[in-house]
Design a protein around this motif. Structure first.
Motif, PDB file in Angstrom:
ATOM      1  N   ARG A  71      17.531  28.972  57.121  1.00 27.27           N
ATOM      2  CA  ARG A  71      17.251  27.795  56.306  1.00 27.27           C
ATOM      3  C   ARG A  71      15.812  27.326  56.514  1.00 27.27           C
ATOM      4  O   ARG A  71      15.224  27.487  57.575  1.00 27.27           O
ATOM      5  CB  ARG A  71      18.195  26.652  56.680  1.00 27.27           C
ATOM      6  N   SER A  72      15.248  26.716  55.469  1.00 29.43           N
ATOM      7  CA  SER A  72      13.949  26.028  55.529  1.00 29.43           C
ATOM      8  C   SER A  72      12.851  26.912  56.111  1.00 29.43           C
ATOM      9  O   SER A  72      12.111  26.494  57.001  1.00 29.43           O
ATOM     10  CB  SER A  72      14.070  24.730  56.349  1.00 29.43           C
ATOM     11  N   PHE A  73      12.731  28.105  55.639  1.00 26.39           N
ATOM     12  CA  PHE A  73      11.655  29.000  56.079  1.00 26.39           C
ATOM     13  C   PHE A  73      10.367  28.591  55.367  1.00 26.39           C
ATOM     14  O   PHE A  73      10.301  28.605  54.135  1.00 26.39           O
ATOM     15  CB  PHE A  73      12.024  30.441  55.757  1.00 26.39           C
ATOM     16  N   LYS A  74       9.323  28.221  56.132  1.00 26.79           N
ATOM     17  CA  LYS A  74       8.080  27.749  55.536  1.00 26.79           C
ATOM     18  C   LYS A  74       6.925  27.915  56.518  1.00 26.79           C
ATOM     19  O   LYS A  74       7.129  28.222  57.699  1.00 26.79           O
ATOM     20  CB  LYS A  74       8.206  26.281  55.127  1.00 26.79           C
ATOM     21  N   VAL A  75       5.710  27.686  55.992  1.00 27.59           N
ATOM     22  CA  VAL A  75       4.493  27.735  56.802  1.00 27.59           C
ATOM     23  C   VAL A  75       4.072  26.298  57.097  1.00 27.59           C
ATOM     24  O   VAL A  75       3.913  25.490  56.180  1.00 27.59           O
ATOM     25  CB  VAL A  75       3.361  28.474  56.064  1.00 27.59           C
ATOM     26  N   ILE A  76       3.883  25.982  58.377  1.00 25.37           N
ATOM     27  CA  ILE A  76       3.516  24.610  58.735  1.00 25.37           C
ATOM     28  C   ILE A  76       2.037  24.470  59.048  1.00 25.37           C
ATOM     29  O   ILE A  76       1.527  23.346  59.095  1.00 25.37           O
ATOM     30  CB  ILE A  76       4.363  24.107  59.930  1.00 25.37           C
ATOM     31  N   SER A  77       1.306  25.579  59.260  1.00 23.94           N
ATOM     32  CA  SER A  77      -0.148  25.513  59.435  1.00 23.94           C
ATOM     33  C   SER A  77      -0.741  26.865  59.060  1.00 23.94           C
ATOM     34  O   SER A  77      -0.154  27.910  59.336  1.00 23.94           O
ATOM     35  CB  SER A  77      -0.532  25.134  60.871  1.00 23.94           C
ATOM     36  N   ILE A  78      -1.898  26.802  58.396  1.00 25.35           N
ATOM     37  CA  ILE A  78      -2.575  28.007  57.934  1.00 25.35           C
ATOM     38  C   ILE A  78      -4.030  27.947  58.379  1.00 25.35           C
ATOM     39  O   ILE A  78      -4.694  26.919  58.227  1.00 25.35           O
ATOM     40  CB  ILE A  78      -2.497  28.138  56.399  1.00 25.35           C
TER      41      ILE A  78
ATOM     42  N   PHE B 124       1.854  32.694  51.058  1.00 26.26           N
ATOM     43  CA  PHE B 124       0.791  31.744  51.363  1.00 26.26           C
ATOM     44  C   PHE B 124      -0.545  32.475  51.337  1.00 26.26           C
ATOM     45  O   PHE B 124      -0.601  33.709  51.381  1.00 26.26           O
ATOM     46  CB  PHE B 124       1.006  31.088  52.730  1.00 26.26           C
ATOM     47  N   ILE B 125      -1.629  31.707  51.251  1.00 18.90           N
ATOM     48  CA  ILE B 125      -2.992  32.241  51.242  1.00 18.90           C
ATOM     49  C   ILE B 125      -3.722  31.691  52.463  1.00 18.90           C
ATOM     50  O   ILE B 125      -3.730  30.472  52.694  1.00 18.90           O
ATOM     51  CB  ILE B 125      -3.741  31.854  49.956  1.00 18.90           C
ATOM     52  N   THR B 126      -4.331  32.564  53.239  1.00 19.28           N
ATOM     53  CA  THR B 126      -5.073  32.127  54.422  1.00 19.28           C
ATOM     54  C   THR B 126      -6.361  31.427  54.011  1.00 19.28           C
ATOM     55  O   THR B 126      -6.880  31.627  52.906  1.00 19.28           O
ATOM     56  CB  THR B 126      -5.399  33.325  55.320  1.00 19.28           C
ATOM     57  N   ASN B 127      -6.899  30.596  54.909  1.00 16.49           N
ATOM     58  CA  ASN B 127      -8.130  29.851  54.641  1.00 16.49           C
ATOM     59  C   ASN B 127      -9.334  30.782  54.647  1.00 16.49           C
ATOM     60  O   ASN B 127      -9.311  31.869  55.228  1.00 16.49           O
ATOM     61  CB  ASN B 127      -8.325  28.751  55.682  1.00 16.49           C
TER      62      ASN B 127
END
Length: 693
Positions: free
Chosen positions: A429-436, A515-518
């Motif tokens: 559940r709730s798989f996400k990126v919290i910092s990039i 997601f896209i890295t900075n």
């Protein structure tokens, strides 16, 4: 290869054909009698048993032969019973009887049984008419008591309602029976009787007759525990207890008295009748529980009562719930019928004087209170316990071990989740990126709900689409959120990352995020921005001084002197000012350069307009090209190295200043001077400090 398969098929077909060609098994010996109800019949009834293949039609025939070698038969079809008409035999004569089974594969014959037709009468079962509780006694009637018959012998068998085996007693020709063994108070006893007449066969057993013995006050103590959810909080817990066995109840339990002791010394007594539970008492065949929250409850007591008395109250201390942590390891082995729990004795046992026993419990996660829950108490020397029951497949069971003292204080020893069978887990559940960032990202997910895991999750697999590497992340502890640092990624790139849970049965379905890295320069610009802000703050005093001096150059026609107080330093003597001369070409050094370029500025903290005479009394002129006579009335002091404020003014700059203003500017000096090192360290940071910042 094909020939081998054909040969195997032929062999199997031959074996099947050979087995199918076998004749049927012989039937059992026939049992025959002449039934007597109100009066005895005239025909002989026979029955038998037979093991046969239901796929193969089997027919039966009943055969008999008289003493005169006259054989006869009757076909019964597929039925396992038949009868011999009275006209085919004589009373008080010998009769040979057997059964024959026939199918398309052959026939088989049972053993031959020899009867005396005069002994085939069988009376109906007796009828128990009266019973007494104290002492236990029964009476019955039989057709053999009729005037035209005489009673032969009778048998009695008995057991308690909780027993499975019967105890049999042969009592002879009588129609009453008094129980002579030790009687358990308040226990239900079951009785059956069978009798025979003077001649003939003995009857079948009578219908079961039940008697409850006289009651007495219950003995022993109730086994009290608490049933909690998973995870456990006292708000989700209830007091539960096991019913007394019949050997201790000594009668019918009418109700329970439950006392809840609050932490605030407020006690609540609840008297619950089994007949009228009022929604507070829930019971099944083995246990009961009180539907009341244990929030703010420190302990509880329970006692059972019947019509003759009550048990001694059983107490249970209720500890404050906390996070379940396993201090020791326990081993759990489960299948759908058995749950075995084993553990090793701790190296340091609790106080032997207070340590009484272990309590082993299991609770099915997600089940309502009172359901999917059981416990057992074992001696403190025991290290293995086995539960019998039905354990659902793919469902989690939390198995816990507690140590218990004599005053019923319990201490959690260990807990583990077990499964009778493992299946494929559900999605996380709730798989996400919290910092990039440019070169890494932090992933976050919530674990699969315990009731949906379908098995013990061993680990989580994480992978990046297009890359071979797969990362395994531990699933322990099972109920905590997880994070993972994804490294070795490139700046300004799009990534697709997947995750799945893995059990013994295999992995579950993927959950994917993108997601896209900075960009890398974002980080550099951010650092430069912080450094620029820092340098602006450090150079702010110099900027202020520059602005004040510029203002002094536009003050009208009166002579203006910048009189420096003895405690206010000259920034031209500062090391930072000297360092600035070499940093003009640096990207941020221009901030500290005087804005008004033709007239280099000097820092000051105060601008004072004074009269010409006052200025000439205690100051020196900056233009060193003038004659010495022009310096009359002025005091000039030089201290190099240790001098506090040594002169650092360009003569050309002073000359240009005079030409612009048309007047002589001078600087007022204090009579007392101080060491420059204090200023350098206290007021203005060094170049090294700026670089370090």
């Amino acid at each position: 290869m094909a020939q081998g398969w054909i040969l195997s098929i032929l062999i199997v077909s031959m074996v099947i054909s050979y087995a199918a060609a076998d004749p049927p098994d012989p039937p059992s010996k026939p049992e025959c009698h002449i039934p007597c109800d109100d009066s005895c019949g005239v025909d002989i009834h026979c029955s038998w048993n037979h093991r046969f293949d239901p796929q193969i039609l089997t027919n039966y025939s009943l055969h008999w032969e008289t003493a005169h070698s006259i054989e006869d038969r009757v076909n019964t079809g597929t039925s396992l019973s038949g009868f011999i008409d009275r006209e085919h035999f004589s009373m008080n004569s010998e009769l040979h009887v057997w059964v024959q089974a026939e199918s398309k594969h052959g026939s088989a014959k049972s053993q031959v049984v020899v009867f005396d037709t005069g002994d085939l009468t069988k009376p109906p079962p007796p009828l128990i008419t009266r019973s007494y509780e104290d002492p236990l006694e029964i009476s019955w009637s039989s057709i053999c008591n009729e005037p035209h018959l005489s009673l032969g012998s009778c048998d009695v068998r008995f057991r308690t309602q909780a027993e499975k085996l019967w105890h049999e007693d042969e009592i002879g020709a009588q129609v009453t029976y008094e129980f002579s063994g030790p009687v358990q108070a308040g226990v239900v006893y079951e009785f059956q009787v069978r009798c025979s007449c003077a001649t003939g066969l003995i009857s079948d057993w009578s219908a079961t007759h039940r008697i409850r013995s006289s009651e007495a006050a219950p003995t022993g103590q109730i086994d009290v525990w608490k049933d909690c959810g998973v995870p456990a909080t006292n708000a989700d817990c209830v007091v539960t207890w096991k019913k007394l066995p019949t050997s201790q109840a000594h009668g019918q339990i009418l109700g329970y008295e439950v006392t809840l002791f609050s932490k605030h010394t407020t006690n609540v007594l609840v008297n619950i009748s089994v007949a009228e539970p009022r929604g507070l008492l829930m019971c099944d065949e083995l246990k009961c529980y009180l539907k009341s929250s244990l929030k703010s409850v420190s302990s509880a007591s329970v006692s059972a009562y019947n019509a003759r008395g009550a048990t001694v109250p059983s107490y249970l201390a209720i500890p404050t719930p906390g996070k379940v942590r396993s201090e020791h390891s326990i081993d759990v082995r489960m299948n759908t019928e058995n749950l075995t729990v084993s553990w090793a004795l701790p190296s340091q046992l609790p106080d032997t004087k207070s340590f009484k026993e272990y309590v082993v419990q299991y609770k099915q996660a997600g089940r309502l209170l009172g359901k999917g829950f059981n416990w057992i108490r074992v001696n403190k020397s025991c290290t293995t316990v086995t539960f019998k029951g039905h354990f659902e497949r793919y469902r989690p069971y939390q198995v816990s071990l507690f140590t218990v003292t004599h005053d019923q204080q319990s201490h959690h020893f260990s807990s583990v989740i077990g499964y009778s069978c493992h299946g494929i887990p559900a999605k996380v559940r709730s798989f996400k990126v919290i910092s990039i960032a440019a070169t890494h990202a932090t992933l976050f997910w919530e674990p699969v709900l315990l009731t949906m895991q379908n098995g013990l999750i061993l680990y989580y697999e994480i992978g990046v689409h297009g890359q071979m590497a797969v990362y395994n992340v531990s699933a322990s502890p099972q109920d905590e959120n997880k994070t993972f640092e994804l490294l070795n990624v490139s700046a300004d790139q799009e990534y697709e990352v997947w995750i799945k849970a893995v059990t013994e049965a295999g992995p579950g379905d993927n959950v994917t995020i993108s997601f896209i890295t900075n960009q890398q320069q974002h980080l550099q610009l951010k650092l430069k921005s912080h450094l620029l802000s820092l340098l602006i703050l450090l150079c702010l005093p110099v900027i202020i001084c520059c602005l004040l001096v510029l203002l002094s150059f536009h003050r009208g026609t009166s002579k203006t002197c910048l009189c420096i107080n003895e405690k206010i330093p000259d920034p031209y003597n500062s090391t930072i000012y000297q360092m600035m001369a070499y940093q003009v070409n640096e990207p941020v050094a221009w901030i500290c350069i005087p804005i008004y370029e033709p007239h280099p500025t000097m820092s000051t903290l105060e601008v004072v307009e004074i009269q010409h005479q006052l200025c000439e009394q205690n100051c020196f002129f900056e233009d060193q090209t003038r004659p010495a006579a022009s310096l009359e009335g002025c005091t000039r002091k030089h201290r190099y190295g240790k001098g506090e404020y040594s002169k650092m003014v360009d003569s050309e700059e002073e000359k240009d200043m005079s030409e612009v203003t048309g007047r002589d500017d001078c600087w007022s000096l204090s009579e007392e001077e101080q060491d420059t090192s204090g200023y350098e360290q206290h007021f203005i940071p060094t170049a090294a400090e700026i670089l370090n910042a």
